[in-house]
Each structure stands twice: as C-alpha cells, then as structure tokens.
Design an enzyme around this catalytic site. Structure first.
Site, mmCIF file in Angstrom:
data_model
loop_
_atom_site.group_PDB
_atom_site.id
_atom_site.type_symbol
_atom_site.label_atom_id
_atom_site.label_comp_id
_atom_site.label_asym_id
_atom_site.label_seq_id
_atom_site.Cartn_x
_atom_site.Cartn_y
_atom_site.Cartn_z
ATOM 1 N N HIS A 164 0.808 -1.221 0.000
ATOM 2 C CA HIS A 164 0.000 0.000 0.000
ATOM 3 C C HIS A 164 0.845 1.277 0.000
ATOM 4 O O HIS A 164 0.623 2.168 0.810
ATOM 5 C CB HIS A 164 -0.926 0.010 1.231
ATOM 6 C CG HIS A 164 -1.881 -1.123 1.275
ATOM 7 N ND1 HIS A 164 -2.457 -1.567 2.461
ATOM 8 C CD2 HIS A 164 -2.379 -1.922 0.301
ATOM 9 C CE1 HIS A 164 -3.265 -2.589 2.197
ATOM 10 N NE2 HIS A 164 -3.229 -2.815 0.895
ATOM 11 N N PRO A 165 1.820 1.413 -0.900
ATOM 12 C CA PRO A 165 2.616 2.645 -0.915
ATOM 13 C C PRO A 165 1.746 3.857 -1.239
ATOM 14 O O PRO A 165 0.826 3.773 -2.055
ATOM 15 C CB PRO A 165 3.653 2.395 -2.009
ATOM 16 C CG PRO A 165 3.059 1.347 -2.881
ATOM 17 C CD PRO A 165 2.237 0.486 -1.970
#
Length: 541
Positions: free
Chosen positions: A473-474
């Site tokens: 989930h950058p």
C-alpha cells in the site's frame, strides 16, 4: 480502443491503474473531449488476471508486475523488500488481493484538518457510492449501479469462521461490514468481484467505455517524462517499441501512475527537490521539495500455524486430485479456493492504549506460505497477518539518475518510528491470543512461525525485523495539502505547474487505515469531477 498514439488529445492520463481507469472513463463520458490513456504494460489478456486467486501467480510475474525493490532497510537487518506493482491494464487492481476496504471515516476527516478542503468523509462518500455496485444493495453508505462490483466471498472456510469466533471470544464485536458505521470488529471481507471473477479497474471502467471513439487506450507505452513548456505541462514523452514518441495535451495531463511512478515522472521532468535533481543531472524546472517525500506503506508480519482437519488449502494444493477439484468447483460454480482473496476473514482492532480507533488490521488466510504466494508450506497451515494501519515512519522515492528506464530508488524506512515497533509487537501478541482461543482449539496444533523461540517482546521484534514485509500500500509521495509545501492542492493540481494534476495514492497526505484500492478509485472519480468543473469554468470565462 485504438492502439495508435495520437499526436494530441484534450486530456492525457498516464497510468491505467486503479485511479487512472476511473479518470479516463469518466472524462470520456463527454463526447466533445478527446482522452488518451497511457499504460506501460500490456493488455489484461492473461486468465490469471481475472481469476481471484490469480494474484498468487501475477504479483511477481516477470511482465505483469514492475517487481520493484526497496533499498536496504536499516531497521529490517538491511533486507531489500519486494514491492510488486501492476504493469497491465488495471494496474495493481489487476494483481491485488481484491479486498474492498475504504479505511476509516476519521482518515478523511483528518485529511480535511490538514487543509485538504473537499476531502472529508462527507465529501468523499458520494464518490465511493458512485463507484460501487454493492451486491447487498444500496444504503446511506453504499451504492449500486456503479462500475466497481463489490460482493461477498463465495467461500466460507471453517478456519475463517473459527477466526471470527476467536475474535468474539476475546471481546471484539462481530462486524458484517468493515465499510459500515464502524470499522472495528471481526467479520468476512468483501471483495471486488462479480460472479466469481475479479473486477479490476480496467474491467470496471474501461470495458464499458471501450467503444467510445473519443477514448484511446495505448498499451506498451512507457512514459519517460513530461513535455514541459516553461512552467506548463504540454504533454507526455514516452517510449514505445523502442522509439521515442510525444503526445500533446491541449488541456491537462493527469498522472495516475501510482505512488512510485508518479513522483518518479515528476522528478524526471525536473519537478522536485532542486538539490536532488542537480545531484543526479536533471535540469530543474520547478523546485518542489516535497515530491517523492512522505512515502508511507503498511507493514505486516505473519504467524504461520499448523492446523488439523480439512480446512487448510495447503493440503488441497499439494494434491493433483485436490487441484482438479478446485478447478472444477470454479468452472462449474465460480466458487471454492480459486475465489479466495488475500484475506478471507479480518479483524480491525486497537492494540495501543492511546488509539481511539483501530490501529491494526488482521488478514486471515486458510493457507500458509514459505516465501512467496507460490510456495505453500508442506504441512496443513493457516496464516494470521498483523498489519499496522497508521505508520509514523516516512520514506522517500528518489532518482538513481536521469535515465527514465532506470527504476526509482525506494527507501521505505519501515519501523524507524518507535510507535510502529510497539504497534507491530502488540499486533503479533494479539494474533497469538486469537490462535490460543477455545474457538481455535479444535484446529490448532502448533505455531510454526515464529514459534516458541519468540517468547518476549524483544524476540518478537527481532522476528518482525527478520520476516516482516509490505502489504502493498505505498502512498503519500505527492502529498495533497492546503499549505504551499504540499505537492498538489486540494484540486490535485501540481503546485507551480499549469495543466498538471496527480490522481492516485501518491496524493494521500496520510495512508488510509485499510487497503488502498477503493480509496484510489475514489480519488480517480473525484479528480474527473474536478477536471470537468475546471473545464466548465474556462468556458464560462
């Protein structure tokens, strides 16, 4: 959808991922505008992109994933962490774990408090509802008739049921809807699937729009940077078939290339920290220090538990007969293990004393893996993953050099904040308490990973450092804000540059407390409305 690269368009959208597909499809609803959507990857033809469990084969695929890697992580014993990102129509929504989670109401209200006018939960809820085709029907919080199919899991594994019972035994509420009135509690996840098939953003948004003559989708188009005319983004430079190509944007360029590629393209175009750009040999167009900073990601550590009984998928996958039955179940009923998402049951819980809302998310899986999703343990196992929801650690995305074909340098800086370390340790301790409940007693034989050796907090932290990894989930690298130091303003316009917006997880000032696909699609939906509103204002003027 034509594959030829037009010389120009009104709007050029870079990246056919979660947000980009939504932006392009919504903008092309106006037949008077020409929209081009650029995607570096190929079309989504592989069947594994459409079968839910296909993420096990596509996340580390040599061509369907960018297969990024972080730089050596100081707090993780110098390990480099693999960061798969989708490289095909649909982007990461085509290779993700399918979970439909919006995050907490408080996340968006916090964005508004940070100066992001128009991004409170009340503001963004209409876009979540508009995007959604909720299997359970419409309500004040859910929508029907939207492009994105949201459905209940088609496989209710007995181990997953035991996980929900275990959480209830520890006093957590049962929660049938993590996107309902409250997030806290245990229940089954909903997934982005329709009729047992994955619903990526390409399936949801591009397929219905593909016959529009004003929408051109160009695949195998590697964006190399922006065509800059002074302080205006006049188009996009790209490489296709080894040859350089340029496409002009008569109105706007929208970067939806994701939290790594969007800042990467800005930096390659001379938009970013002047000192860094000069150091790597990129001419400075606009000194914008926050580009590539504020990188956040959710970090996870996983318990692997040996189980007894028929619930573990490890046993079925190890057998040719078991595989055949799984295939038949999917072919005949679109159910069974091939519809399993990257988390069947879940729990949102508070583990730190000061947390007013859940600070850890649990993903339960009725199988366990040795390294990657393709390498299941040779014993019947299950997994309980603990993921910190609101990390305080911040990283960065920088250039290795001016060559657009070089991958960006990613410094996640996991566990650099003491709060993050405490939260992860407490998260693992709660996972162990779940496994030790009466509800799990008929199933659990022993904890294999980390095992009895991780007996105290120090040993648990050591285990987390040795084995913890991304949960994919950058975000945050083109931070939105009301302050001049932010990368984009609340209308997603890049500060100091005309004709340029960013619309993807990069604009999140803080990562949402949950999975990022649904919020990224929401950002795409809202961006399209912002662009349309700006066009109307121009006409009125």
């Amino acid at each position: 959808m034509s594959e030829a690269v037009p010389q120009s368009a009104d709007y050029v959208v870079v990246g056919a991922g979660s947000a980009g597909c939504a932006v392009a499809a919504r903008l092309s609803e106006d037949p008077a505008v020409r929209v081009v959507l650029l995607e570096a990857g190929a079309r989504d033809r592989s069947p594994w992109l459409h079968v839910p469990i296909g993420y096990a084969k596509t996340m580390y695929h040599p061509t369907l994933s960018w297969n990024l890697m972080t730089e050596p992580e100081p707090e993780l014993e110098g390990r480099r962490i693999a960061w798969p990102r989708g490289r095909t129509l649909g982007g990461s929504s085509a290779i993700n774990g399918l979970l439909y989670v919006r995050g907490q109401k408080e996340d968006y209200d916090h964005w508004r408090q940070l100066g992001c006018t128009g991004w409170s939960f009340e503001d963004v809820l209409p876009y979540f509802r508009r995007s959604e085709d909720q299997e359970r029907g419409a309500s004040a919080l859910h929508g029907t008739g939207g492009p994105l199919a949201v459905s209940d899991l088609r496989d209710r594994n007995p181990l997953a049921l035991a996980f929900i019972e275990a959480a209830a035994e520890l006093g957590f509420p049962r929660n049938p809807d993590f996107n309902g009135e409250q997030q806290e509690g245990a229940g089954f996840y909903q997934v982005t699937a329709r009729g047992g098939w994955r619903c990526s953003s390409a399936t949801a948004y591009l397929k219905p729009a593909r016959q529009r003559p004003n929408l051109t989708v160009v695949t195998d188009a590697h964006a190399a940077g922006l065509l800059m005319e002074g302080r205006r983004a006049a188009g996009v430079r790209l490489t296709r078939g080894g040859a350089p190509v340029t496409i002009r944007a008569e109105r706007e360029v929208i970067l939806s290339a994701g939290a790594i590629a969007s800042p990467h393209l800005l930096l390659l175009s001379g938009i970013g920290p002047a000192e860094h750009l000069q150091a790597v040999g990129v001419p400075v167009v606009h000194d914008l220090p926050a580009v590539g900073r504020n990188l956040q990601d959710h970090f996870q550590a996983r318990l692997a538990i040996r189980v007894k009984g028929p619930g573990s998928l490890n046993t079925r996958v190890a057998s040719l007969w078991g595989k055949a039955l799984m295939g038949a179940e999917f072919a005949l009923r679109r159910s069974g293990p091939l519809t399993v998402s990257a988390g069947t049951a879940g729990l949102f819980a508070r583990v730190l004393p000061g947390s007013a809302s859940p600070d850890v998310q649990y993903h339960f899986l009725p199988f366990s893996t040795a390294k990657t999703m393709l390498e299941l343990h040779d014993f019947p196992g299950m997994t309980i993953s603990a993921c910190q929801l609101r990390p305080e650690s911040r990283g960065s995305v920088t250039l290795a050099g001016p060559d657009p074909m070089q991958k960006a340098l990613i410094h996640a800086n996991y566990l650099s904040a003491e709060t993050d370390r405490r939260c992860m340790v407490e998260g693992i301790k709660l996972a162990r308490r779940l496994a030790a409940t009466r509800a799990f007693a008929p199933f659990v034989e022993e904890e294999v990973v980390p095992g009895a050796a991780a007996a105290d907090d120090a040993a648990i932290l050591d285990f987390i450092r040795r084995t913890g990894t991304t949960i994919y989930h950058p975000s945050g690298t083109c931070r939105m804000g009301g302050d001049p130091a932010s990368v984009v303003d609340p209308e997603l316009r890049v500060r100091g540059i005309e004709g340029l917006r960013v619309a993807d997880a990069a604009v999140m000032p803080t990562v949402v407390s949950g999975n990022t696909n649904a919020p990224s699609i929401m950002i795409g939906e809202k961006c399209a409305d912002l662009v349309k509103a700006a066009a109307r204002q121009r006409l009125a003027a």
